[in-house]
Enzyme design. Structure first.
Site, mmCIF file in Angstrom:
data_model
loop_
_atom_site.group_PDB
_atom_site.id
_atom_site.type_symbol
_atom_site.label_atom_id
_atom_site.label_comp_id
_atom_site.label_asym_id
_atom_site.label_seq_id
_atom_site.Cartn_x
_atom_site.Cartn_y
_atom_site.Cartn_z
ATOM 1 N N THR A 124 41.460 35.100 42.782
ATOM 2 C CA THR A 124 41.055 36.442 42.354
ATOM 3 C C THR A 124 39.929 36.308 41.334
ATOM 4 O O THR A 124 39.934 35.384 40.528
ATOM 5 C CB THR A 124 42.261 37.147 41.701
ATOM 6 O OG1 THR A 124 43.258 37.354 42.695
ATOM 7 C CG2 THR A 124 41.879 38.466 41.056
ATOM 8 N N GLY A 131 46.309 35.525 39.346
ATOM 9 C CA GLY A 131 47.536 34.751 39.527
ATOM 10 C C GLY A 131 48.484 35.515 40.431
ATOM 11 O O GLY A 131 48.051 36.352 41.237
ATOM 12 N N GLY A 162 50.477 38.244 41.662
ATOM 13 C CA GLY A 162 50.417 39.671 41.338
ATOM 14 C C GLY A 162 51.735 40.243 40.880
ATOM 15 O O GLY A 162 51.783 41.056 39.937
#
Ligand code: GLY
Length: 290
Positions: free
Chosen positions: A164, A214, A216
């Site tokens: 992400t 990381g 979620g």
């Protein structure tokens, strides 16, 4: 005001899945080298955030935009959000498809009455804005999905899932903006919602901004980005707020990292996992957290 920027391209247990430290550092520094001069020239925080996120979405190394991981049904669904700290305004898209830069949709929604759109709604918006259809699939992500399908997706997430991306910016006018974009966890059920387009993963006000990366579900359970910003608002320093919130998250075995910045120009980051792929420009030089 001296502008500041911190960006991330994920977090995880090792840097090996991204090809080692140097390529990651190079990718992150290339973004800072483009965006920091924009800030010195007077760009607003939101425009700097969008540019940084676009560059990271376009880099197939990271799990956002081009290079996003596939979900269990072999489709890519991406989520992105922006929060403008001055107006304390959140906007984003959840599980959007066939678009190159989900962060652009999030920016557009900043001035809309309806500020968070999911799948069909975001597709409709993409059409309305005349944004061309784009396939963010890369051979590497497809091969990974094909391999995992052989064992019916027994792994918790894709190797690259913690890629992400995000950016937090303080501009020369003293305004903070934060943006986050993701392809999700990888191999997840259809309809799963990431933290990245929620205030748990992306939050800012006039005093501080935080972007998370990381797992979620862990970030949602901690309400992490909002938790840190509220602590700063209530009087903690940014460093204290991050340290306390990370200590709490570690006690609950969470798996993520976060980048943070405050209105005084303090930069901070935290992680419960071994590596956070982040870099920043503090006004003097570029540094990284690797
Ligand atoms: N943090 C990205 C996700 O879990 O979807």
């Amino acid at each position: 005001m001296q502008p500041k920027i911190i960006i991330h391209g994920g977090a995880g247990s090792t840097v090996e899945s991204k090809g080692g430290y140097e390529p990651v550092r190079k990718s992150l520094f290339a973004v800072l080298e483009t965006v920091y001069p924009m800030l010195l020239d007077g760009a607003k925080a939101i425009d700097a955030v969008v540019k940084a996120c676009q560059m990271l979405e376009d880099d197939p190394r990271f799990n956002a935009g081009t290079g996003s991981v596939l979900q269990s049904d072999g489709q890519i669904r991406m989520s992105a959000s922006i929060m403008d700290g001055d107006r304390q305004s959140f906007s984003g898209v959840i599980n959007t498809v066939r678009v190159k830069n989900p962060i652009e949709l999030a920016k557009h929604l900043q001035t809309s009455d309806d500020r968070v759109l999911s799948d069909y709604g975001s597709a409709e918006l993409t059409r309305e804005l005349g944004i061309p259809i784009y396939n963010p699939l890369t051979d590497e992500r497809l091969a990974e999905w094909v391999e995992e399908r052989k064992t019916n997706f027994t792994r918790k997430m894709a190797d690259v899932a913690m890629g992400t991306i995000g950016a937090v910016v303080l501009d020369r006018y003293g305004s903070i903006c934060v943006g986050t974009s993701t392809g999700g966890r990888g191999f997840e059920r259809i309809g799963r919602v990431s933290d990245s387009a929620t205030p748990a993963g992306n939050y800012a006000n006039k005093l501080a901004g935080v972007s998370c990366t990381g797992v979620g579900e862990d970030i949602l359970d901690e309400g992490f980005a909002t938790r840190v910003v509220v602590r700063v608002t209530d009087g903690m320093t940014l460093q204290q707020a991050v340290e306390k919130s990370i200590t709490e998250a570690k006690s609950r075995d969470r798996d993520f990292g976060a980048i943070c910045l405050d209105a005084n120009g303090a930069i901070a980051w935290g992680k419960t996992c071994p590596v956070l792929f982040a870099a920043y420009h503090d006004g003097e030089k570029m540094q990284d957290t690797l």
